[in-house]
Write a protein that holds these residues in place. Structure first.
Motif, mmCIF file in Angstrom:
data_model
loop_
_atom_site.group_PDB
_atom_site.id
_atom_site.type_symbol
_atom_site.label_atom_id
_atom_site.label_comp_id
_atom_site.label_asym_id
_atom_site.label_seq_id
_atom_site.Cartn_x
_atom_site.Cartn_y
_atom_site.Cartn_z
ATOM 1 N N MET A 42 0.500 -1.208 0.402
ATOM 2 C CA MET A 42 0.131 0.263 -0.009
ATOM 3 C C MET A 42 0.854 1.029 0.026
ATOM 4 N N ARG A 43 2.267 1.362 0.621
ATOM 5 C CA ARG A 43 2.527 2.073 0.642
ATOM 6 C C ARG A 43 2.960 2.490 -1.225
ATOM 7 N N SER A 44 4.246 1.445 -1.151
ATOM 8 C CA SER A 44 4.370 1.314 -2.635
ATOM 9 C C SER A 44 3.614 1.837 -3.825
ATOM 10 N N ALA A 45 2.447 1.699 -3.463
ATOM 11 C CA ALA A 45 1.059 1.665 -4.374
ATOM 12 C C ALA A 45 0.619 3.580 -4.539
ATOM 13 N N ILE A 46 1.083 4.267 -2.977
ATOM 14 C CA ILE A 46 0.910 5.421 -2.673
ATOM 15 C C ILE A 46 2.073 6.352 -3.521
ATOM 16 N N PHE A 47 2.933 5.628 -2.612
ATOM 17 C CA PHE A 47 4.303 6.446 -3.722
ATOM 18 C C PHE A 47 4.312 6.815 -4.909
ATOM 19 N N SER A 48 4.340 5.116 -5.359
ATOM 20 C CA SER A 48 4.557 5.060 -6.921
ATOM 21 C C SER A 48 3.062 6.560 -7.314
ATOM 22 N N ALA A 49 1.598 5.971 -6.821
ATOM 23 C CA ALA A 49 0.791 7.650 -7.241
ATOM 24 C C ALA A 49 1.726 8.509 -6.918
ATOM 25 N N ALA A 50 2.170 8.823 -5.912
ATOM 26 C CA ALA A 50 2.286 10.063 -5.993
ATOM 27 C C ALA A 50 2.806 10.417 -6.804
ATOM 28 N N THR A 51 4.055 9.454 -7.109
ATOM 29 C CA THR A 51 5.510 10.181 -7.884
ATOM 30 C C THR A 51 4.725 10.442 -9.223
ATOM 31 N N THR A 52 3.772 9.310 -9.676
ATOM 32 C CA THR A 52 2.972 9.471 -10.986
ATOM 33 C C THR A 52 2.244 10.657 -11.165
ATOM 34 N N ARG A 53 1.631 11.098 -10.190
ATOM 35 C CA ARG A 53 0.859 12.191 -9.895
ATOM 36 C C ARG A 53 2.539 13.884 -9.486
ATOM 37 N N ASP A 54 3.141 13.638 -9.308
ATOM 38 C CA ASP A 54 4.279 14.554 -9.124
ATOM 39 C C ASP A 54 4.583 14.751 -10.722
ATOM 40 N N ARG A 55 5.112 13.866 -11.256
ATOM 41 C CA ARG A 55 5.288 13.484 -12.851
ATOM 42 C C ARG A 55 4.372 14.006 -13.678
ATOM 43 N N MET A 56 3.218 14.064 -13.752
ATOM 44 C CA MET A 56 2.032 14.518 -14.369
ATOM 45 C C MET A 56 2.381 16.208 -14.014
ATOM 46 N N THR A 57 2.437 16.872 -13.109
ATOM 47 C CA THR A 57 2.514 18.112 -12.544
ATOM 48 C C THR A 57 3.435 19.238 -13.160
ATOM 49 N N LEU A 58 5.124 18.101 -13.499
ATOM 50 C CA LEU A 58 5.600 18.725 -13.512
ATOM 51 C C LEU A 58 6.273 19.047 -15.107
ATOM 52 N N MET A 59 5.010 17.543 -16.021
ATOM 53 C CA MET A 59 4.926 17.526 -17.650
ATOM 54 C C MET A 59 4.518 18.852 -17.410
ATOM 55 N N HIS A 60 2.902 19.553 -16.705
ATOM 56 C CA HIS A 60 2.354 20.250 -17.243
ATOM 57 C C HIS A 60 3.183 22.471 -16.931
ATOM 58 N N MET A 61 3.478 21.949 -15.793
ATOM 59 C CA MET A 61 4.068 22.702 -15.432
ATOM 60 C C MET A 61 5.460 23.203 -16.548
ATOM 61 N N ALA A 62 6.311 22.165 -17.253
ATOM 62 C CA ALA A 62 7.039 22.482 -18.153
ATOM 63 C C ALA A 62 6.364 22.121 -19.778
ATOM 64 N N SER A 63 5.525 21.908 -19.311
ATOM 65 C CA SER A 63 4.188 22.509 -20.919
ATOM 66 C C SER A 63 3.953 24.248 -20.478
ATOM 67 N N SER A 64 4.235 24.356 -19.553
ATOM 68 C CA SER A 64 3.160 25.614 -19.602
ATOM 69 C C SER A 64 4.753 26.850 -19.875
ATOM 70 N N GLY A 65 5.314 26.197 -18.903
ATOM 71 C CA GLY A 65 6.988 26.897 -19.689
ATOM 72 C C GLY A 65 7.224 27.584 -21.547
ATOM 73 N N ILE A 66 6.920 26.787 -22.043
ATOM 74 C CA ILE A 66 6.982 26.836 -23.252
ATOM 75 C C ILE A 66 5.949 26.989 -24.112
ATOM 76 N N ASN A 67 4.510 27.283 -23.564
ATOM 77 C CA ASN A 67 3.663 28.071 -24.214
ATOM 78 C C ASN A 67 3.833 29.747 -23.691
ATOM 79 N N VAL A 68 4.613 29.763 -22.866
ATOM 80 C CA VAL A 68 4.525 31.489 -22.125
ATOM 81 C C VAL A 68 5.667 31.720 -23.364
ATOM 82 N N ALA A 69 7.153 31.056 -23.694
ATOM 83 C CA ALA A 69 7.896 31.556 -24.238
ATOM 84 C C ALA A 69 7.390 31.572 -25.975
ATOM 85 N N ALA A 70 6.688 30.471 -26.184
ATOM 86 C CA ALA A 70 5.964 30.906 -27.285
ATOM 87 C C ALA A 70 4.792 32.358 -27.709
ATOM 88 N N ALA A 71 4.552 32.468 -26.880
ATOM 89 C CA ALA A 71 3.631 33.335 -26.382
ATOM 90 C C ALA A 71 4.201 34.729 -26.672
#
Length: 364
Positions: A42-71
């Motif tokens: 359960m801890r491994s699943a929670i950690f994996s889910a948190a890591t997946t969530r954070d990685r998705m968040t990072l992806m959205h953050m970095a993509s936002s940076g690309i969009n700001v630069a393009a603008a």
């Protein structure tokens, strides 16, 4: 019937109690092990889910940076026909100020924008669309560029510039295997004898890493040696333009407003290499109110102190670009994610509006 002594019954009862105790302990042990394993999973699943969530968040953050630069780049195009190190997109502090207006709950995004046409366009070494003969002005520029690297770094003292240039030309040109350039070029016969064997492309480079396949290009020359940047930092595969007849070409013009020192040395006529630093500094001269030198005209370099009668081939320089690399790095907790995107600014022929088309997207 013979009666068993009471002590015998006590022994049986004690024996049964012992077995029951052992069974109970075994069950408890199994339950503890299962519980611990379930807790671990359960801890491994929670950690994996948190890591997946954070990685998705990072992806959205970095993509936002690309969009700001393009603008920023689109906004810049609507206000200026030239592109230079004096503009907001090239100023890391200005970019950071704009990103500040897009706060994230956690983490931070940093963005760097660089001009791809501030580099040497490798595909322009050959004249396209025919794709067979040298572009002589580009060839001469390559000679000066490689001689500079040779001079700066003793690691490259055995490098033969014409071996590199001829081999790159043969990789690019559309000639058959009997069209080897000079004595040092290389076509498919050379590459087929390697282990593992492969064929010569005979066409434009699609990615800068293809240079590793070319005769004479060592990892040190490509990347870095002796603390000096290798050729990969000053070369681009981008810059293709389309002609009215729908054919394509690579003009190879370098943006003198954004080029780094090695590229500036390469475009200067022989014997004037020392003026590259003066040109580099002239672009950045400023007072408290802002920059003092106008870089909109390609001939501005003639105003640089010391230039005298030195003349740069007009076919080698420009003051504008529509090809840019955006590097967006998102950091969250202990994690980081980097996106590199190469974009091209294009104008809609009907509406006249500008947009950024992504040519390459890489995640690190």
């Amino acid at each position: 019937m013979r009666r068993q002594p009471k002590g015998f019954l006590f022994k049986i009862l004690n024996k049964n109690h012992g077995i029951a105790l052992l069974v109970t302990l075994s069950v408890v042990t199994v339950l503890v092990v299962v519980s611990l394993e379930m807790n671990k999973k359960m801890r491994s699943a929670i950690f994996s889910a948190a890591t997946t969530r954070d990685r998705m968040t990072l992806m959205h953050m970095a993509s936002s940076g690309i969009n700001v630069a393009a603008a920023m780049l689109i906004n810049d195009k609507t206000h200026s026909d030239s592109d230079s190190v004096q503009e907001d997109w090239a100023d890391s502090e200005k970019v950071a100020e704009i990103l500040y207006d897009f706060p994230f709950e956690d983490g931070i995004v940093t963005v760097t924008i660089s001009d791809e046409l501030g580099k040497i366009q490798i595909n322009s070494l050959v004249q396209f669309p025919e794709g067979r003969n040298f572009n002589e002005s580009q060839k001469n520029m390559w000679v000066r560029f490689l001689e500079l690297l040779n001079y700066q770094n003793e690691t490259f003292e055995d490098m033969e510039p014409m071996t590199i240039i001829n081999s790159v030309k043969d990789w690019l040109d559309s000639g058959d295997d009997d069209a080897i350039t000079g004595l040092s070029g290389a076509e498919s016969d050379y590459y087929q004898d390697l282990d593992p064997p492969y064929t010569c492309k005979n066409g434009p480079f699609a990615h800068i890493s293809e240079l590793f396949l070319v005769k004479g290009i060592t990892p040190a020359l490509f990347e870095e040696a002796g603390g000096e940047q290798g050729i990969s930092g000053y070369i681009t595969v981008f810059g293709m333009t389309q002609s009215p007849d729908n054919s394509f070409t690579y003009e190879g013009k370098i943006n003198i407003n954004t080029a780094d020192l090695p590229a500036l040395v390469a475009i200067l006529p022989p014997g004037n290499e020392d003026l590259a630093q003066a040109i580099y500094d002239y672009r950045k001269e400023r007072v408290e109110s802002g920059y003092i030198n106008d870089l909109s005209n390609p001939n501005w370099y003639k105003n640089v102190p010391g230039m005298g009668d030195a003349k740069i081939d007009p076919g080698l320089i420009t003051t504008s670009s529509d090809f840019f690399q955006i590097e967006s790095v998102a950091a969250l907790k202990e994690m980081k994610l980097k996106i590199k995107a190469v974009i091209k600014r294009d104008q809609n022929t009907k509406s006249g509006k500008w947009k950024c088309n992504i040519l390459r997207w890489e995640i690190e």
